[in-house]
Design a protein around this motif. Sequence first.
Motif, PDB file in Angstrom:
ATOM      1  N   ASP A 276     -46.181   2.047  -3.311  1.00 35.51           N
ATOM      2  CA  ASP A 276     -44.918   2.185  -4.038  1.00 35.51           C
ATOM      3  C   ASP A 276     -44.324   0.831  -4.429  1.00 35.51           C
ATOM      4  O   ASP A 276     -43.374   0.763  -5.196  1.00 35.51           O
ATOM      5  CB  ASP A 276     -43.887   2.980  -3.213  1.00 35.51           C
ATOM      6  N   ARG A 277     -44.918  -0.257  -3.914  1.00 42.78           N
ATOM      7  CA  ARG A 277     -44.419  -1.603  -4.213  1.00 42.78           C
ATOM      8  C   ARG A 277     -45.247  -2.277  -5.313  1.00 42.78           C
ATOM      9  O   ARG A 277     -44.714  -2.937  -6.211  1.00 42.78           O
ATOM     10  CB  ARG A 277     -44.488  -2.446  -2.931  1.00 42.78           C
ATOM     11  N   LEU A 278     -46.568  -2.119  -5.243  1.00 45.78           N
ATOM     12  CA  LEU A 278     -47.469  -2.834  -6.132  1.00 45.78           C
ATOM     13  C   LEU A 278     -47.296  -2.495  -7.613  1.00 45.78           C
ATOM     14  O   LEU A 278     -47.285  -3.406  -8.452  1.00 45.78           O
ATOM     15  CB  LEU A 278     -48.921  -2.615  -5.702  1.00 45.78           C
ATOM     16  N   PRO A 279     -47.152  -1.208  -8.008  1.00 36.45           N
ATOM     17  CA  PRO A 279     -47.057  -0.897  -9.439  1.00 36.45           C
ATOM     18  C   PRO A 279     -45.904  -1.618 -10.147  1.00 36.45           C
ATOM     19  O   PRO A 279     -46.066  -2.090 -11.278  1.00 36.45           O
ATOM     20  CB  PRO A 279     -46.857   0.625  -9.456  1.00 36.45           C
ATOM     21  N   ALA A 280     -44.753  -1.727  -9.482  1.00 42.87           N
ATOM     22  CA  ALA A 280     -43.605  -2.402 -10.099  1.00 42.87           C
ATOM     23  C   ALA A 280     -43.896  -3.888 -10.297  1.00 42.87           C
ATOM     24  O   ALA A 280     -43.520  -4.483 -11.321  1.00 42.87           O
ATOM     25  CB  ALA A 280     -42.354  -2.220  -9.244  1.00 42.87           C
ATOM     26  N   LEU A 281     -44.584  -4.504  -9.335  1.00 46.20           N
ATOM     27  CA  LEU A 281     -44.930  -5.920  -9.468  1.00 46.20           C
ATOM     28  C   LEU A 281     -45.938  -6.132 -10.595  1.00 46.20           C
ATOM     29  O   LEU A 281     -45.808  -7.074 -11.381  1.00 46.20           O
ATOM     30  CB  LEU A 281     -45.514  -6.435  -8.149  1.00 46.20           C
ATOM     31  N   LEU A 282     -46.934  -5.261 -10.677  1.00 43.64           N
ATOM     32  CA  LEU A 282     -47.930  -5.383 -11.746  1.00 43.64           C
ATOM     33  C   LEU A 282     -47.291  -5.181 -13.123  1.00 43.64           C
ATOM     34  O   LEU A 282     -47.643  -5.874 -14.081  1.00 43.64           O
ATOM     35  CB  LEU A 282     -49.060  -4.374 -11.528  1.00 43.64           C
ATOM     36  N   LEU A 283     -46.329  -4.276 -13.192  1.00 43.15           N
ATOM     37  CA  LEU A 283     -45.626  -4.051 -14.455  1.00 43.15           C
ATOM     38  C   LEU A 283     -44.862  -5.304 -14.869  1.00 43.15           C
ATOM     39  O   LEU A 283     -44.897  -5.723 -16.033  1.00 43.15           O
ATOM     40  CB  LEU A 283     -44.671  -2.858 -14.318  1.00 43.15           C
ATOM     41  N   MET A 284     -44.171  -5.912 -13.915  1.00 45.62           N
ATOM     42  CA  MET A 284     -43.425  -7.144 -14.192  1.00 45.62           C
ATOM     43  C   MET A 284     -44.373  -8.263 -14.611  1.00 45.62           C
ATOM     44  O   MET A 284     -44.110  -8.990 -15.576  1.00 45.62           O
ATOM     45  CB  MET A 284     -42.612  -7.565 -12.962  1.00 45.62           C
ATOM     46  N   LEU A 285     -45.500  -8.390 -13.934  1.00 47.11           N
ATOM     47  CA  LEU A 285     -46.455  -9.452 -14.240  1.00 47.11           C
ATOM     48  C   LEU A 285     -47.095  -9.253 -15.621  1.00 47.11           C
ATOM     49  O   LEU A 285     -47.349 -10.218 -16.337  1.00 47.11           O
ATOM     50  CB  LEU A 285     -47.530  -9.519 -13.158  1.00 47.11           C
ATOM     51  N   ARG A 286     -47.319  -8.011 -15.999  1.00 48.21           N
ATOM     52  CA  ARG A 286     -47.842  -7.730 -17.346  1.00 48.21           C
ATOM     53  C   ARG A 286     -46.782  -8.064 -18.404  1.00 48.21           C
ATOM     54  O   ARG A 286     -47.091  -8.663 -19.429  1.00 48.21           O
ATOM     55  CB  ARG A 286     -48.250  -6.256 -17.454  1.00 48.21           C
ATOM     56  N   ARG A 287     -45.545  -7.673 -18.142  1.00 50.17           N
ATOM     57  CA  ARG A 287     -44.463  -7.927 -19.097  1.00 50.17           C
ATOM     58  C   ARG A 287     -44.257  -9.422 -19.317  1.00 50.17           C
ATOM     59  O   ARG A 287     -43.974  -9.864 -20.434  1.00 50.17           O
ATOM     60  CB  ARG A 287     -43.172  -7.282 -18.573  1.00 50.17           C
TER      61      ARG A 287
END
Length: 252
Positions: free
Chosen positions: A45-56
Amino acid sequence: MALKHEPIAPYHSAQDALRVLETVSRHSTGVLDAEIARRTGLSADRLPALLLMLRREGYVEQLADGAYISGAALDRLTSAHGRDQALREQLQRTLDRLRDTVGAAIYLSRYVDGEIHITQYADGPATPAVNEWVDFRSSAHATAIGKSLLGQLDHDGRRDHLSRHKMARLTSRTITNERLLLSRLGAQPPTVPVLDLQEYAIGTVCAAVPVTAGSSVGCLALSLPVEHAHRLRQAADSLNRGAAPMLLSMAL
């Protein structure tokens, strides 16, 4: 001058994001999110939000098979040439995005050699910047930026600054009593945004949150016309969440 650093939520997010980037950078042909989670220990539940931010932010890219590789922004910031310009451009993109997301003028500032410096900002026709009618360097006692930066210094550092800058009354709401200001700075939790409710200028409200990388003291701030004061706390919370990409950029 000693600093009074305490970890804040954006700091933890930036640290977690660095761990993700370290994992991705070790896999030049790509790495799937399940492997990233295994290597970093970050939860599902933590990793997807970080990956989204890193892609953005352009730090990672996702391939057709779902694997992640290093992105162009990461390559620019970790290059031996032109890093300062790349960092400034990356920070400006983040500031512009925050301006549009929060709906307010956004400012990045640092405390360098005993003085306040607004290093970059993002404004626009619908989000005008504050009219600097009194030099920000001499009005730390009255601004959210100044109080956030002073709040990250130790007691002696704050007193030193105030001894060099007279606490002038800028509006009827300005705090001009040094003992009262120092008391409020000492009681300010690092995780709660600092507010300026027409203390610097009538008609303007502001909020600021710390963005500290290494030994440098900095903050991220916003300003709103007073008719939008009802949005200030929600905007400040959005600003706090948006601080992680700034911290990450400065830490790379």
